[in-house]
Design an enzyme around this catalytic site. Structure first.
Site, PDB file in Angstrom:
ATOM      1  N   ARG A 117     143.319  37.834-103.766  1.00 34.60           N
ATOM      2  CA  ARG A 117     143.415  36.629-102.950  1.00 34.60           C
ATOM      3  C   ARG A 117     142.512  35.572-103.558  1.00 34.60           C
ATOM      4  O   ARG A 117     141.311  35.792-103.715  1.00 34.60           O
ATOM      5  CB  ARG A 117     142.893  36.977-101.546  1.00 34.60           C
ATOM      6  N   THR A 121     141.920  29.380-101.646  1.00 38.05           N
ATOM      7  CA  THR A 121     143.166  29.086-100.932  1.00 38.05           C
ATOM      8  C   THR A 121     143.647  30.234-100.051  1.00 38.05           C
ATOM      9  O   THR A 121     144.551  30.058 -99.238  1.00 38.05           O
ATOM     10  CB  THR A 121     144.292  28.799-101.940  1.00 38.05           C
ATOM     11  N   ASP A 213     134.487  42.696 -96.929  1.00 39.29           N
ATOM     12  CA  ASP A 213     135.385  42.769 -98.086  1.00 39.29           C
ATOM     13  C   ASP A 213     135.550  44.226 -98.508  1.00 39.29           C
ATOM     14  O   ASP A 213     134.626  44.856 -99.026  1.00 39.29           O
ATOM     15  CB  ASP A 213     134.799  41.944 -99.238  1.00 39.29           C
ATOM     16  N   ASP A 216     135.017  45.104-102.330  1.00 42.46           N
ATOM     17  CA  ASP A 216     133.603  45.056-102.721  1.00 42.46           C
ATOM     18  C   ASP A 216     132.816  46.226-102.137  1.00 42.46           C
ATOM     19  O   ASP A 216     131.926  46.772-102.792  1.00 42.46           O
ATOM     20  CB  ASP A 216     132.972  43.734-102.263  1.00 42.46           C
TER      21      ASP A 216
HETATM   22  C1  PRP Z   1     141.912  42.084-100.069  1.00 40.41           C
HETATM   23  C2  PRP Z   1     142.632  43.230 -99.417  1.00 40.41           C
HETATM   24  C3  PRP Z   1     144.065  42.782 -99.458  1.00 40.41           C
HETATM   25  C4  PRP Z   1     143.926  41.280 -99.233  1.00 40.41           C
HETATM   26  C5  PRP Z   1     144.216  40.996 -97.782  1.00 40.41           C
HETATM   27  O1  PRP Z   1     142.012  42.161-101.436  1.00 40.41           O
HETATM   28  O2  PRP Z   1     142.404  44.459-100.068  1.00 40.41           O
HETATM   29  O3  PRP Z   1     144.726  43.023-100.681  1.00 40.41           O
HETATM   30  O4  PRP Z   1     142.570  40.945 -99.542  1.00 40.41           O
HETATM   31  O5  PRP Z   1     144.210  39.618 -97.555  1.00 40.41           O
HETATM   32  P1  PRP Z   1     145.534  38.823 -97.184  1.00 40.41           P
HETATM   33  O6  PRP Z   1     146.268  39.637 -96.201  1.00 40.41           O
HETATM   34  O7  PRP Z   1     145.019  37.529 -96.622  1.00 40.41           O
HETATM   35  O8  PRP Z   1     146.313  38.615 -98.449  1.00 40.41           O
HETATM   36  P2  PRP Z   1     141.237  41.119-102.389  1.00 40.41           P
HETATM   37  O9  PRP Z   1     142.064  39.926-102.646  1.00 40.41           O
HETATM   38  O10 PRP Z   1     139.865  40.857-101.841  1.00 40.41           O
HETATM   39  O11 PRP Z   1     141.152  41.886-103.766  1.00 40.41           O
HETATM   40  P3  PRP Z   1     140.351  43.224-104.144  1.00 40.41           P
HETATM   41  O12 PRP Z   1     141.048  44.356-103.464  1.00 40.41           O
HETATM   42  O13 PRP Z   1     140.502  43.269-105.626  1.00 40.41           O
HETATM   43  O14 PRP Z   1     138.926  43.086-103.708  1.00 40.41           O
HETATM   44  N1  URA Z   2     140.141  41.060 -97.557  1.00 37.55           N
HETATM   45  C1  URA Z   2     139.174  41.897 -97.141  1.00 37.55           C
HETATM   46  O1  URA Z   2     138.736  42.783 -97.885  1.00 37.55           O
HETATM   47  N2  URA Z   2     138.696  41.736 -95.888  1.00 37.55           N
HETATM   48  C2  URA Z   2     139.147  40.793 -95.062  1.00 37.55           C
HETATM   49  O2  URA Z   2     138.668  40.716 -93.914  1.00 37.55           O
HETATM   50  C3  URA Z   2     140.153  39.936 -95.505  1.00 37.55           C
HETATM   51  C4  URA Z   2     140.644  40.091 -96.759  1.00 37.55           C
END
Ligand code: PRP
Ligand code: URA
Length: 223
Positions: A117, A121, A213, A216
């Site tokens: 994400r 944005t 997150d 993370d």
């Molecule tokens: C997080 C999560 C989802 C997304 C959810 O991933 O694991 O994939 O955000 O958000 P959304 O429903 O608003 O799209 P992130 O983009 O943080 O990537 P990561 O798993 O690499 O940390």
């Molecule tokens: N991605 C995450 O990991 N946590 C949230 O709350 C939203 C997006």
């Protein structure tokens, strides 16, 4: 063959195809996940346990075909999965749910989708997809601990639709109401299994109360 015929179903049906799985063990592990003091080693193990419980629930209707089996005492008939099952982790955080589901379905094919994400944005950005053209799996289990706006999941679902997957089930630990609405309105045929539906997103589109997150916290990259 049903182990639960005399018991109430674990899943509480919210809308057609959306299941918030209610179970005391889910409540306990989820509470540990939410806790800001939970460290990555422990966080990962709670993710694994919740993924196992979700997968148990989400796979209740998988098709099984009879197979002969010889026990130490006699020959009898057992069962084996009769469809190709695909396990689709959305990178990165979805990786935390892969091993527990593979433990339950060792024959599943794992097809990774890389999506993150954009922090400014909140829009999904695809960076990895190697689904082979043709030969889609029969059933896709998409795993991602968080479904916030639903943008990442919608992008994943578009990709699976183009691949031609027949049946798709989403497994997320926490989803927002808004995210579920967004997914279900575009993909009403998809089944959604979550441990908890949280009420809101904050101004930077994080789920509240949520757990922060997920990627993370799984990979210890909070900095
Ligand atoms: C997080 C999560 C989802 C997304 C959810 O991933 O694991 O994939 O955000 O958000 P959304 O429903 O608003 O799209 P992130 O983009 O943080 O990537 P990561 O798993 O690499 O940390
Ligand atoms: N991605 C995450 O990991 N946590 C949230 O709350 C939203 C997006």
């Amino acid at each position: 063959m049903s182990m639960t015929s005399s018991q109430p179903p674990l899943a509480h049906t919210l809308a057609s195809g959306v299941f918030e799985v209610s179970h005391p063990l889910i409540e306990c592990h989820l509470t540990a996940l939410r806790d800001v003091a939970t460290q990555p080693l422990s966080f990962r193990s709670h993710v694994r346990r919740l993924a196992t419980l979700l997968a148990y629930e989400a796979t209740q209707d998988l098709a099984v075909e009879p197979v002969p089996v010889t026990t130490p005492l006699t020959k009898t008939t057992g069962g084996k999965l009769s469809q190709r099952i695909g396990l689709i982790p959305i990178l990165r955080a979805g990786l935390g749910m892969v091993d527990p589901v593979l433990d339950l379905i060792p024959t599943a094919e794992v097809w990774h989708l890389g999506l993150y994400r954009d922090e400014d944005t909140a829009q999904p950005v695809e960076y990895y997809s190697k689904l082979p053209p043709g030969r889609p799996v029969d059933v896709a289990l998409v795993v991602d601990p968080m479904l916030a706006t639903g943008g990442s999941m919608l992008a994943a679902l578009e990709t699976l639709r183009r691949w031609g997957v027949g049946q798709v089930k989403l497994l997320s630990i926490i989803a927002s109401e808004e995210g579920i609405r967004n997914v279900v309105s575009e993909f009403p045929e998809v089944q959604v299994y979550v441990c908890k539906i949280d009420p809101e997103l904050n101004d930077v589109k994080y789920i509240v109360p949520g757990l922060g997150d997920a990627g993370d916290r799984i990979f210890n990259t909070l900095g």
